[in-house]
Write an enzyme that holds these catalytic residues in place. Structure first.
Site, PDB file in Angstrom:
ATOM      1  CE  LYS A  68      -0.987   0.998   4.945  1.00  0.00           C
ATOM      2  NZ  LYS A  68       0.058   0.377   5.891  1.00  0.00           N
ATOM      3  CG  HIS A 196       2.971  -1.907  12.289  1.00  0.00           C
ATOM      4  ND1 HIS A 196       2.809  -0.470  12.374  1.00  0.00           N
ATOM      5  CD2 HIS A 196       3.011  -1.539  10.578  1.00  0.00           C
ATOM      6  CE1 HIS A 196       3.763  -0.123  11.127  1.00  0.00           C
ATOM      7  NE2 HIS A 196       3.398  -0.566  10.543  1.00  0.00           N
ATOM      8  N   GLY A 236       6.950   0.333  10.246  1.00  0.00           N
ATOM      9  CA  GLY A 236       7.493   1.271  10.974  1.00  0.00           C
ATOM     10  C   GLY A 236       9.028   1.618  11.399  1.00  0.00           C
ATOM     11  CD  GLU A 271       3.120  -6.962   7.953  1.00  0.00           C
ATOM     12  OE1 GLU A 271       2.616  -5.946   8.515  1.00  0.00           O
ATOM     13  OE2 GLU A 271       2.722  -7.985   8.326  1.00  0.00           O
ATOM     14  N   GLY A 273       6.995  -0.605   4.590  1.00  0.00           N
ATOM     15  CA  GLY A 273       6.792   0.553   3.832  1.00  0.00           C
ATOM     16  C   GLY A 273       7.344   1.469   3.455  1.00  0.00           C
TER      17      GLY A 273
HETATM   18  C1  LIG Z   1       0.657   0.220   6.797  1.00  0.00           C
HETATM   19  C2  LIG Z   1       1.454  -0.906   7.184  1.00  0.00           C
HETATM   20  C3  LIG Z   1       2.908  -1.527   7.323  1.00  0.00           C
HETATM   21  C4  LIG Z   1       3.669  -0.437   7.035  1.00  0.00           C
HETATM   22  O1  LIG Z   1       4.253   0.254   7.737  1.00  0.00           O
HETATM   23  P1  LIG Z   1       5.124   1.911   7.351  1.00  0.00           P
HETATM   24  O2  LIG Z   1       4.846   2.484   8.494  1.00  0.00           O
HETATM   25  O3  LIG Z   1       5.390   2.034   6.518  1.00  0.00           O
HETATM   26  O4  LIG Z   1       5.978   1.030   7.228  1.00  0.00           O
HETATM   27  C5  LIG Z   1       3.304  -2.735   7.713  1.00  0.00           C
HETATM   28  N1  LIG Z   1       2.044  -3.967   7.882  1.00  0.00           N
HETATM   29  C6  LIG Z   1       0.807  -2.939   8.252  1.00  0.00           C
HETATM   30  C7  LIG Z   1       0.145  -4.501   8.366  1.00  0.00           C
HETATM   31  C8  LIG Z   1       0.619  -2.196   7.796  1.00  0.00           C
HETATM   32  O5  LIG Z   1      -0.771  -1.857   8.042  1.00  0.00           O
END
Ligand SMILES: *Cc1c(COP(=O)(O)O)cnc(C)c1O
Length: 424
Positions: A68, A196, A236, A271, A273
């Site tokens: 996303k 998270h 995060g 995860e 992002g």
């Molecule tokens: C949005 C999201 C991420 C990514 O978060 P970042 O702060 O961009 O690293 C990872 N896991 C889940 C479940 C999310 O909703």
């Protein structure tokens, strides 16, 4: 999703090629054709660099990129080729990744509340791994995908993240026992724990606490007859190496906790992002209009009566809150401009902050609006800027995360075009 316009790719083998050079080249192109549309320089080298850094710091943690954050096809292509995994939250995201030839085993369906139709799709395409944090979701999984491998997402409180996700997702520790009992009773295979800490978390202690909590849940799992084999430490991670610093400190804390609290055969995934993509995009937007605040009612005549100190400029940019800046009000992204083109002069220096640019010019308290007709489309209610003119340009660095993926075409303003480079 908008697919890259490869004909406009600026990729070059010039050994000095940089984002700065690409910005300059594109401004020159635009000036020739009188085109003032905003644009993004996407530096794919940066994505590779971030992944390399991740592998250096956290070799035992497999990244599952949170789609996303930015589903740019060129970025996905690189990440797929690198063999990493993906965090998908919907049928379309799952499809997007599977269509690149990625194995369903490299996908985690990490949405704690899934649409039934999407769950059926996951079953059809054999994407087994998925998260949950509530009883109803367990029952939904039981109906639509009884063979799924479930991961319990736990709530981490009081983290020092700058953007919390805890209000929406995560089972409180007090509910974990009941949830696992329910899963056991209806025959769902729970294989691990996820959390998270929230977005933009630079605090090693937050990760330490989360890992301590996850470790407890491994124990609670045992008490309910589960032998968890997967730990998902979420996202995060800081995304802007220039402003947020490196992940070295956070990584060290994670490594220590993993070593101290988890068996070596536990598979650890994350995860990330923003971490992988934020620094890859640099956005340039043009000042398409301006006026002095409070002078427009009388056609600008008050201008002469205003003292210099009273002058408040309003600028209209051609990117705004309905475009790449949609996550600014929620503070999921924090942005700060620099001056790119001033009075026809290319003024960008990667290491020079706005405060240190054009020091000889007086500054004015300014308002910066986006291009749509909506009054909430305001990027800065108050920012100190030198006096800009129409056709001056601003530039925003680290715009790769939660920007293009969250932008709309409200009021007919199209998505900002990308130009890809591989910097050296
Ligand atoms: C949005 C999201 C991420 C990514 O978060 P970042 O702060 O961009 O690293 C990872 N896991 C889940 C479940 C999310 O909703």
């Amino acid at each position: 999703m908008k697919v890259a316009n490869l004909s406009s790719t600026l990729t070059t083998n010039n050994s000095n090629y940089s984002v700065s050079t690409a910005l300059k080249a594109e401004l020159e192109n635009k000036s020739k054709s009188n085109n003032d549309d905003p644009f993004i320089i996407a530096d794919l080298r940066e994505v590779r660099k971030r992944l390399e850094e991740w592998r250096n710091h956290l070799p035992m943690v497999e990244p599952y990129y949170a789609v996303k954050c930015n589903p740019d096809p060129m970025i996905l292509k690189i990440l797929c080729a690198e063999g990493i995994g993906f965090d998908c939250a919907s049928q379309e995201e799952i499809k997007l990744i599977l269509d690149q030839g990625v194995s369903p085993s490299k996908i985690i369906f990490a949405n704690i509340v899934k649409t039934s139709v999407h769950l059926q799709y996951a079953k059809e395409r054999k994407v087994r791994l998925m998260t949950f944090d509530n009883v109803d979701e367990l029952h939904k999984i039981k109906i639509h995908y009884p063979d799924a491998e479930a991961i319990i997402r736990i709530l981490i409180q009081n983290t020092k993240a700058q953007y919390s996700l805890g209000d929406k997702a995560g089972a409180p520790m007090s509910s974990v026992g009941n949830l696992l009992q329910e899963a056991r009773d209806i025959g769902i295979s729970v294989v691990g724990v996820s959390f998270h800490v929230g977005c933009r978390c630079f605090d090693p202690i937050s990760y330490r606490n989360a890992l301590t909590q996850a470790r407890e849940v491994f124990e609670i799992g045992k008490a309910h007859g589960y032998q968890f084999h997967t730990l998902d430490i979420g996202g995060g991670f800081p995304g802007d190496p220039k402003k947020d610093g490196s992940i070295a400190e956070v990584a060290r804390a994670i490594k220590e906790e993993l070593h101290a609290n988890f068996a070596a055969n536990v598979r650890v995934i994350a995860e990330p992002g923003r971490y992988l993509v934020a620094s890859a995009y640099t956005l340039a937007a043009c000042v398409i209009g301006r006026r002095l605040k409070d002078t427009w009612l009388d056609g600008g005549n008050t201008k002469d009566r205003l003292t210099e100190a009273d002058k408040k400029w309003m600028y209209y940019l051609n990117e705004g809150l309905y475009g790449c800046f949609s996550r600014v009000p929620s503070q999921l992204i924090i942005v700060k401009p620099k001056i790119l083109l001033y009075n026809g002069e290319f003024s960008y220096r990667p290491d020079c902050e706005l405060e240190n640019q054009l020091l000889e010019e007086p500054r004015y308290d300014s308002i910066v609006w986006g291009p749509t007709c909506d009054t909430t489309d305001c990027l800065f209610k108050s920012i100190s800027l030198p006096e800009l003119e129409v056709n001056d340009w601003l530039v925003f660095e680290s715009m790769g995360a939660y920007t293009t993926s969250a932008s709309t075409v409200f009021n007919g303003f199209q998505k900002t075009k990308l130009h890809y480079i591989n910097s050296v």
